[in-house]
Enzyme design. Structure first.
Site, PDB file in Angstrom:
ATOM      1  N   LEU A  36       0.988  -0.946   0.004  1.00 58.20           N
ATOM      2  CA  LEU A  36       0.056  -0.197   0.159  1.00 58.20           C
ATOM      3  C   LEU A  36       0.734   0.697   0.172  1.00 58.20           C
ATOM      4  CD1 LEU A  36      -2.673  -1.118   2.331  1.00 58.20           C
ATOM      5  CD2 LEU A  36      -2.403  -1.219   0.410  1.00 58.20           C
ATOM      6  N   HIS A  37       0.401   2.593  -0.662  1.00 61.63           N
ATOM      7  CA  HIS A  37       1.330   3.420  -0.608  1.00 61.63           C
ATOM      8  C   HIS A  37      -0.441   4.527  -0.501  1.00 61.63           C
ATOM      9  CE1 HIS A  37      -0.763   3.517  -4.551  1.00 61.63           C
ATOM     10  NE2 HIS A  37       0.028   2.496  -5.583  1.00 61.63           N
ATOM     11  N   HIS A  40      -3.818   4.457  -2.491  1.00 63.08           N
ATOM     12  CA  HIS A  40      -4.363   3.452  -1.922  1.00 63.08           C
ATOM     13  C   HIS A  40      -4.820   4.170  -1.248  1.00 63.08           C
ATOM     14  CE1 HIS A  40      -1.536  -0.009  -3.674  1.00 63.08           C
ATOM     15  NE2 HIS A  40      -2.137   0.085  -4.291  1.00 63.08           N
ATOM     16  N   LYS A 152      -5.624   6.970 -11.083  1.00 67.73           N
ATOM     17  CA  LYS A 152      -4.619   5.659 -12.220  1.00 67.73           C
ATOM     18  C   LYS A 152      -4.407   5.267 -12.908  1.00 67.73           C
ATOM     19  CE  LYS A 152      -0.304   4.385 -11.910  1.00 67.73           C
ATOM     20  NZ  LYS A 152       0.005   2.891 -11.079  1.00 67.73           N
ATOM     21  N   GLN A 156      -9.197   0.718 -16.495  1.00 62.46           N
ATOM     22  CA  GLN A 156      -9.543  -0.229 -15.515  1.00 62.46           C
ATOM     23  C   GLN A 156     -10.693   0.075 -15.155  1.00 62.46           C
ATOM     24  OE1 GLN A 156      -7.489  -2.958 -12.118  1.00 62.46           O
ATOM     25  NE2 GLN A 156      -8.472  -1.227 -11.430  1.00 62.46           N
ATOM     26  N   VAL A 179      -3.232  10.373  -6.745  1.00 58.22           N
ATOM     27  CA  VAL A 179      -2.220  10.822  -5.870  1.00 58.22           C
ATOM     28  C   VAL A 179      -1.244  10.729  -6.149  1.00 58.22           C
ATOM     29  CG1 VAL A 179      -1.390  10.014  -3.973  1.00 58.22           C
ATOM     30  CG2 VAL A 179      -3.904   9.689  -4.674  1.00 58.22           C
ATOM     31  N   SER A 188       2.739   4.073  -7.659  1.00 57.58           N
ATOM     32  CA  SER A 188       2.058   2.884  -8.009  1.00 57.58           C
ATOM     33  C   SER A 188       3.183   1.925  -6.919  1.00 57.58           C
ATOM     34  CB  SER A 188       2.504   3.238  -9.327  1.00 57.58           C
ATOM     35  OG  SER A 188       2.984   1.749  -9.321  1.00 57.58           O
ATOM     36  N   SER A 189       2.468   0.794  -6.833  1.00 56.58           N
ATOM     37  CA  SER A 189       3.881  -0.366  -5.987  1.00 56.58           C
ATOM     38  C   SER A 189       5.136  -0.724  -6.841  1.00 56.58           C
ATOM     39  CB  SER A 189       2.984  -1.493  -5.625  1.00 56.58           C
ATOM     40  OG  SER A 189       1.689  -1.079  -4.957  1.00 56.58           O
ATOM     41  N   ARG A 190       4.636  -0.326  -7.897  1.00 53.80           N
ATOM     42  CA  ARG A 190       5.950  -0.664  -9.138  1.00 53.80           C
ATOM     43  C   ARG A 190       7.306  -0.206  -8.820  1.00 53.80           C
ATOM     44  NH1 ARG A 190       1.305  -3.121 -12.922  1.00 53.80           N
ATOM     45  NH2 ARG A 190       2.010  -5.444 -12.570  1.00 53.80           N
TER      46      ARG A 190
HETATM   47  P1  AMP Z   1      -3.023  -1.971  -7.677  1.00 59.39           P
HETATM   48  O1  AMP Z   1      -2.618  -2.364  -6.205  1.00 59.39           O
HETATM   49  O2  AMP Z   1      -1.895  -0.822  -8.279  1.00 59.39           O
HETATM   50  O3  AMP Z   1      -3.817  -2.898  -8.042  1.00 59.39           O
HETATM   51  O4  AMP Z   1      -3.722  -0.643  -6.391  1.00 59.39           O
HETATM   52  C1  AMP Z   1      -5.300  -1.062  -6.532  1.00 59.39           C
HETATM   53  C2  AMP Z   1      -6.497   0.047  -6.172  1.00 59.39           C
HETATM   54  O5  AMP Z   1      -5.291   1.284  -6.269  1.00 59.39           O
HETATM   55  C3  AMP Z   1      -6.331   0.553  -8.414  1.00 59.39           C
HETATM   56  O6  AMP Z   1      -7.993   0.904  -8.056  1.00 59.39           O
HETATM   57  C4  AMP Z   1      -5.866   1.714  -8.379  1.00 59.39           C
HETATM   58  O7  AMP Z   1      -6.409   2.757  -9.517  1.00 59.39           O
HETATM   59  C5  AMP Z   1      -5.902   2.522  -7.048  1.00 59.39           C
HETATM   60  N1  AMP Z   1      -4.602   3.134  -7.334  1.00 59.39           N
HETATM   61  C6  AMP Z   1      -3.468   2.794  -7.628  1.00 59.39           C
HETATM   62  N2  AMP Z   1      -1.370   3.728  -7.708  1.00 59.39           N
HETATM   63  C7  AMP Z   1      -3.032   4.887  -7.544  1.00 59.39           C
HETATM   64  C8  AMP Z   1      -2.694   6.112  -7.138  1.00 59.39           C
HETATM   65  N3  AMP Z   1      -1.394   6.558  -7.420  1.00 59.39           N
HETATM   66  N4  AMP Z   1      -3.783   7.235  -7.063  1.00 59.39           N
HETATM   67  C9  AMP Z   1      -4.674   6.574  -7.102  1.00 59.39           C
HETATM   68  N5  AMP Z   1      -5.521   5.334  -6.503  1.00 59.39           N
HETATM   69  C10 AMP Z   1      -4.591   4.124  -7.518  1.00 59.39           C
END
Ligand code: AMP
Length: 286
Positions: A36-37, A40, A152, A156, A179, A188-190
């Site tokens: 998580l960041h 999330h 982001k 999707q 964000v 991004s987690s990446r």
């Molecule tokens: P993930 O864990 O990357 O699959 O992301 C889970 C959810 O968090 C998805 O709905 C993403 O679009 C959202 N998300 C990921 N990064 C961000 C970000 N920087 N700002 C807002 N939402 C995000």
């Protein structure tokens, strides 16, 4: 609810969701792949504003990764995620195993057509079928009144909304703003994969999106000209390689040649081996 619960099975999650619904609770759901960041966490906050029970799911969904993608090295840290979720006031973490979500005899795919072959779907052909399949399953496990996704992953959001509409799923989809890091890079987690130099060069993505936004606010409507000015600064960075940069209709995701009302500037760019995505909504009328 007083204590955050961690639930690992679909049956238990469904029973808990039923109980919450019987008690008149509004269930808000935030699906994630964990690590998580702040992006999330902002979704959890959005959910908390509207719901009185917030469920966060943490599941790295194997079916949305391609064979040569980063499934094995995708960052994971449940202990840290658990602490962050608790701090934000999540009520339940749904944290299923692979065998719980995809037992050996699993045979079903939920597939949205057409829009899943565009943008990210062009270079990740099976990605969205994995996303819609897991989201359909998660929605049936968590039984939310609404689910919050991030802008982001713009495509999707469009694909999930289409699935919900086409299958008459009884929940609302909310898309919350992107964000960013202080220099503009979308969280991004990446991002942990990036070397220092890749990380530095990656900040040009947001600069390029902002430049386009500024030009549209200044009256530019021609997408060819906008794409030129977005592409140039990204091309100038030696470690970045463009997968796609497109200006598309916000719902059909098809290329547009002029910005009429609203359009979306979406991009995917490799920084070294790491594929980064970002987007900006362009508004001809403010
Ligand atoms: P993930 O864990 O990357 O699959 O992301 C889970 C959810 O968090 C998805 O709905 C993403 O679009 C959202 N998300 C990921 N990064 C961000 C970000 N920087 N700002 C807002 N939402 C995000």
């Amino acid at each position: 609810m007083e204590f955050m619960k961690i639930i690992r099975t679909v049956k238990e999650m469904q029973a808990e969701a039923e109980k919450l619904r019987r008690n008149g609770k509004e269930i808000g759901f935030v699906p994630t792949m964990g690590y998580l960041h702040e992006g999330h966490l902002s979704l959890i906050r959005t959910a908390k504003q509207k719901a009185n029970a917030v469920v966060l799911s943490i599941y790295v969904n194997p079916t949305q990764f391609g064979p040569n993608e980063d499934l094995d090295k995708y960052p994971r840290d449940f202990i840290r995620d658990e602490a962050l979720a608790r701090q934000e006031g999540a009520d339940i973490i749904f944290y299923p195993s692979d065998s719980e979500m995809y037992p050996a005899d699993f045979l079903t795919t939920v597939q949205v057509n057409e829009i899943t072959g565009l943008l990210c779907g062009a270079s990740r052909p099976h990605h969205f079928a994995g996303v819609t399949t897991i989201c359909a399953k998660l929605f049936h496990a968590v039984k939310p009144h609404f689910a919050v996704f991030g802008q982001k992953d713009y495509q999707q959001g469009v694909v999930i909304r289409r699935m919900v509409k086409d299958l008459d799923l009884d929940l609302e989809i909310i898309v919350a703003p992107i964000v960013r890091e202080p220099d503009g890079l979308a969280m991004s987690s990446r991002n942990v994969y990036l070397s220092d130099l890749e990380r530095k060069e990656a900040s040009v993505l947001h600069e390029a999106l902002e430049l386009a936004d500024l030009k549209v606010r200044g009256g530019e409507r021609d997408t060819a000209s906008l794409l030129k000015s977005v592409t140039a600064p990204i091309r100038s960075k030696p470690l970045l390689k463009i997968d796609y940069i497109k200006i598309v209709h916000p719902d059909t995701l098809k290329d547009v040649s002029r910005i009429e009302d609203r359009a979306v500037l979406a991009l995917a760019v490799f920084a070294g081996k790491t594929r980064l995505i970002d987007n900006q909504i362009l508004r001809a009328t403010q």
